[in-house]
Design a protein around this motif. Structure first.
Motif, PDB file in Angstrom:
ATOM      1  N   LEU A 240       0.824  -1.211   0.000  1.00 42.78           N
ATOM      2  CA  LEU A 240       0.000   0.000   0.000  1.00 42.78           C
ATOM      3  C   LEU A 240       0.854   1.255   0.000  1.00 42.78           C
ATOM      4  N   THR A 241       1.865   1.287   0.864  1.00 42.64           N
ATOM      5  CA  THR A 241       2.744   2.458   0.956  1.00 42.64           C
ATOM      6  C   THR A 241       3.520   2.673  -0.328  1.00 42.64           C
ATOM      7  N   SER A 242       4.024   1.579  -0.878  1.00 38.99           N
ATOM      8  CA  SER A 242       4.826   1.668  -2.099  1.00 38.99           C
ATOM      9  C   SER A 242       3.994   2.113  -3.288  1.00 38.99           C
ATOM     10  N   THR A 243       2.704   1.807  -3.261  1.00 40.86           N
ATOM     11  CA  THR A 243       1.804   2.231  -4.334  1.00 40.86           C
ATOM     12  C   THR A 243       1.422   3.703  -4.172  1.00 40.86           C
ATOM     13  N   TYR A 244       1.018   4.081  -2.978  1.00 42.41           N
ATOM     14  CA  TYR A 244       0.438   5.409  -2.780  1.00 42.41           C
ATOM     15  C   TYR A 244       1.482   6.526  -2.808  1.00 42.41           C
ATOM     16  N   ALA A 245       2.602   6.329  -2.161  1.00 41.66           N
ATOM     17  CA  ALA A 245       3.562   7.426  -1.993  1.00 41.66           C
ATOM     18  C   ALA A 245       4.037   8.020  -3.320  1.00 41.66           C
ATOM     19  N   PRO A 246       4.484   7.228  -4.287  1.00 36.73           N
ATOM     20  CA  PRO A 246       4.949   7.832  -5.539  1.00 36.73           C
ATOM     21  C   PRO A 246       3.829   8.489  -6.340  1.00 36.73           C
ATOM     22  N   VAL A 247       2.621   7.919  -6.276  1.00 38.70           N
ATOM     23  CA  VAL A 247       1.494   8.516  -6.983  1.00 38.70           C
ATOM     24  C   VAL A 247       1.122   9.848  -6.347  1.00 38.70           C
ATOM     25  N   ALA A 248       1.089   9.900  -5.028  1.00 37.61           N
ATOM     26  CA  ALA A 248       0.747  11.141  -4.328  1.00 37.61           C
ATOM     27  C   ALA A 248       1.763  12.230  -4.610  1.00 37.61           C
ATOM     28  N   TYR A 275       3.951 -10.938  -7.968  1.00 35.26           N
ATOM     29  CA  TYR A 275       2.745 -11.206  -7.191  1.00 35.26           C
ATOM     30  C   TYR A 275       1.580 -11.553  -8.126  1.00 35.26           C
ATOM     31  N   ALA A 276       0.691 -12.408  -7.647  1.00 35.28           N
ATOM     32  CA  ALA A 276      -0.522 -12.729  -8.403  1.00 35.28           C
ATOM     33  C   ALA A 276      -1.303 -11.446  -8.675  1.00 35.28           C
ATOM     34  N   ILE A 277      -1.894 -11.354  -9.840  1.00 36.94           N
ATOM     35  CA  ILE A 277      -2.735 -10.265 -10.355  1.00 36.94           C
ATOM     36  C   ILE A 277      -2.089  -8.879 -10.221  1.00 36.94           C
ATOM     37  N   TYR A 278      -0.755  -8.821 -10.201  1.00 39.70           N
ATOM     38  CA  TYR A 278      -0.086  -7.527 -10.078  1.00 39.70           C
ATOM     39  C   TYR A 278      -0.409  -6.616 -11.263  1.00 39.70           C
ATOM     40  N   GLU A 279      -0.220  -7.132 -12.476  1.00 38.91           N
ATOM     41  CA  GLU A 279      -0.483  -6.304 -13.653  1.00 38.91           C
ATOM     42  C   GLU A 279      -1.967  -5.955 -13.763  1.00 38.91           C
ATOM     43  N   HIS A 280      -2.818  -6.881 -13.354  1.00 39.60           N
ATOM     44  CA  HIS A 280      -4.261  -6.635 -13.365  1.00 39.60           C
ATOM     45  C   HIS A 280      -4.599  -5.420 -12.504  1.00 39.60           C
ATOM     46  N   CYS A 281      -4.054  -5.384 -11.303  1.00 42.23           N
ATOM     47  CA  CYS A 281      -4.444  -4.366 -10.321  1.00 42.23           C
ATOM     48  C   CYS A 281      -3.804  -3.007 -10.556  1.00 42.23           C
ATOM     49  N   LEU A 282      -2.611  -2.984 -11.110  1.00 41.79           N
ATOM     50  CA  LEU A 282      -1.810  -1.763 -11.108  1.00 41.79           C
ATOM     51  C   LEU A 282      -2.526  -0.534 -11.675  1.00 41.79           C
ATOM     52  N   PRO A 283      -3.147  -0.593 -12.835  1.00 45.28           N
ATOM     53  CA  PRO A 283      -3.775   0.630 -13.350  1.00 45.28           C
ATOM     54  C   PRO A 283      -4.912   1.131 -12.471  1.00 45.28           C
ATOM     55  N   PHE A 284      -5.706   0.218 -11.912  1.00 40.97           N
ATOM     56  CA  PHE A 284      -6.795   0.616 -11.021  1.00 40.97           C
ATOM     57  C   PHE A 284      -6.247   1.215  -9.731  1.00 40.97           C
ATOM     58  N   ASN A 285      -5.147   0.639  -9.242  1.00 47.06           N
ATOM     59  CA  ASN A 285      -4.529   1.142  -8.022  1.00 47.06           C
ATOM     60  C   ASN A 285      -3.995   2.557  -8.208  1.00 47.06           C
ATOM     61  N   VAL A 286      -3.339   2.781  -9.335  1.00 41.19           N
ATOM     62  CA  VAL A 286      -2.792   4.110  -9.613  1.00 41.19           C
ATOM     63  C   VAL A 286      -3.912   5.134  -9.748  1.00 41.19           C
TER      64      VAL A 286
END
Length: 316
Positions: A240-248, A275-286
Motif C-alpha cells: 500500500l505504501t509503495s503504491t500510494y507514496a509515488p502517486v501522491a 505477485y498474483a494479479i499484479y499487472e491486473h491491479c496496477l492501473p486501477f490502483n494508480v
C-alpha cells in the motif's frame, strides 16, 4: 507492461487447496484466485465469501462436504465485489450477512462492478449464466455482530475502511483464527480501485492487535502461525505504501495520471512484479491513489467503459 487488458488473457486453471486453520476452520484457496473461508460450528456452517458464480461455489461446497454434513446456515460477505458475492445462492443459506455499508455499496454500484469485473477477469466467472442476479444481504450491522454456531462464537467486525469502505472480518476467538477478506493479502497484489489508502494501515493495525494464530487472506496461501500472519500484514502494508507514496508525489506537483503510473511502476515493479494479479491491479490502483491524493474521498464507480478508457490512456 501487460499487453492485454487486466486478466482477460489469464485462462489457466488454478490448483485448489483446502487448508485446516484450526479445528473446524478451513481456507479454500487457489493460487491467487479469491479465497473462501469455512467455519464449522456445533450445529451449522458459516461461509466467508461466496465465489463469483453458483457453479464455482459448488467447488467450495464439495470441500465442505468432505469434512462435515452440517447445514450451511450463514454466508458472510466481507465486501461487495462481484467475485466475492455472486455465487451466494448456491449455498442455500438461511442468512446472508454483510456490513450496512456493503449493502449500500451493492445498491450504489453493484451492477456496474459486476459488469466491470466480468470484463476484466472472465475466467473467474465460470458459468456466468448461473448467477441469478445481485446478491442482497438479509442481515446487516454497522460495527460488530456476534453469531453463535452452537457454542462456537464468530465475531463479525468492521474495523475500518481499507480495500473498500464496507470491509468486515470474521474472527473466531476460541481458535484465534481470522478471515480477513481482501484487507490482508499474501504475495498477491492488493486491488485498490475502491480503496481508502489513508485508512487501510490503521485497519491492519486493528487486525494485528488481535494477534491471530492463523489467518485466511483474501488471496494467497492460508497463513498458519503468528509469524506468518505478521509477515502477510507487513507485506500488505508495504504494498500500500509503495503504491500510494509515488502517486501522491506526482499528484502534489500537478503531474499527470500517466506520470503517476510510471512513478508507481518504478517503485513497485522491483518488489511486487511476481505477485498474483499484479499487472491486473496496477492501473486501477494508480487511478484510485491519484484520486485520493487529490482529495476525492469516495472512490469513483468503475464501469466497463471507464475501465477500458483508463487502460487505453495508460497504454499511451
Amino acid at each position: 507492461m501487460a499487453k492485454t487488458f487486466a486478466s482477460v488473457g489469464d485462462l489457466a486453471e488454478k490448483t485448489i487447496s483446502f487448508t485446516e486453520l484450526g479445528p473446524g476452520l478451513h481456507a479454500f484457496t487457489a493460487e491467487g484466485d479469491p479465497n473462501t473461508g469455512v467455519i464449522v460450528g456445533d450445529d451449522a456452517v458459516m461461509i466467508v465469501d461466496a465465489q463469483a458464480t453458483p457453479v464455482m461455489a459448488q467447488k467450495v461446497i464439495e470441500r465442505v462436504r468432505s469434512v462435515t454434513d452440517k447445514p450451511i446456515k450463514y454466508v458472510v460477505l466481507s465486501h461487495y465485489h462481484a467475485v466475492r458475492v455472486l455465487g451466494a445462492s448456491a449455498y442455500g443459506a438461511s442468512e446472508i450477512i454483510a456490513s450496512e455499508k456493503c449493502r449500500a455499496m451493492i445498491h450504489e454500484r453493484g451492477q456496474e462492478d459486476w459488469e466491470s469485473e466480468y470484463g476484466r477477469f472472465p475466467r473467474l466467472f465460470e458459468a456466468a449464466d448461473s448467477i441469478p442476479g445481485l446478491t442482497w444481504p438479509t442481515m446487516t450491522f454497522e460495527r460488530r455482530m456476534t453469531v453463535y454456531l452452537g457454542s462456537r462464537r464468530v465475531d463479525l467486525m468492521h474495523l475500518g475502511r481499507a480495500h473498500t469502505a464496507g470491509d468486515i472480518v470474521a474472527w473466531v476467538p476460541d481458535a484465534g483464527v481470522m478471515f480477513s477478506g481482501d484487507i490482508v493479502e499474501y504475495r498477491s497484489a492488493c486491488y485498490c480501485g475502491d480503496a481508502h489508502f489513508g485508512d487501510w494501515p490503521a485497519t491492519l493495525d486493528a487486525i494485528a492487535a488481535l494477534r491471530p494464530k492463523a489467518l485466511s487472506p483474501g488471496r494467497g496461501d492460508a497463513l498458519i502461525g503468528e509469524a506468518k500472519v505478521a509477515e502477510a500484514i507487513a507485506l500488505t502494508r508495504d504494498f500500500l505504501t509503495s503504491t500510494y507514496a509515488p502517486v501522491a508525489a506526482v499528484a502534489a506537483r500537478g503531474g499527470s495520471l500517466k506520470e503517476a503510473w510510471e512513478a508507481c511502476r518504478a517503485a513497485c515493479d522491483p518488489k511486487f512484479a511476481d505477485y498474483a494479479i499484479y499487472e491486473h491491479c496496477l492501473p486501477f490502483n494508480v487511478a484510485r491513489a491519484y484520486d485520493e491524493a487529490l482529495g476525492i474521498d469516495t472512490p469513483r464507480i468503475w464501469t466497463a467503459a471507464r475501465d477500458r478508457e483508463m487502460w487505453a490512456a495508460l497504454q499511451g
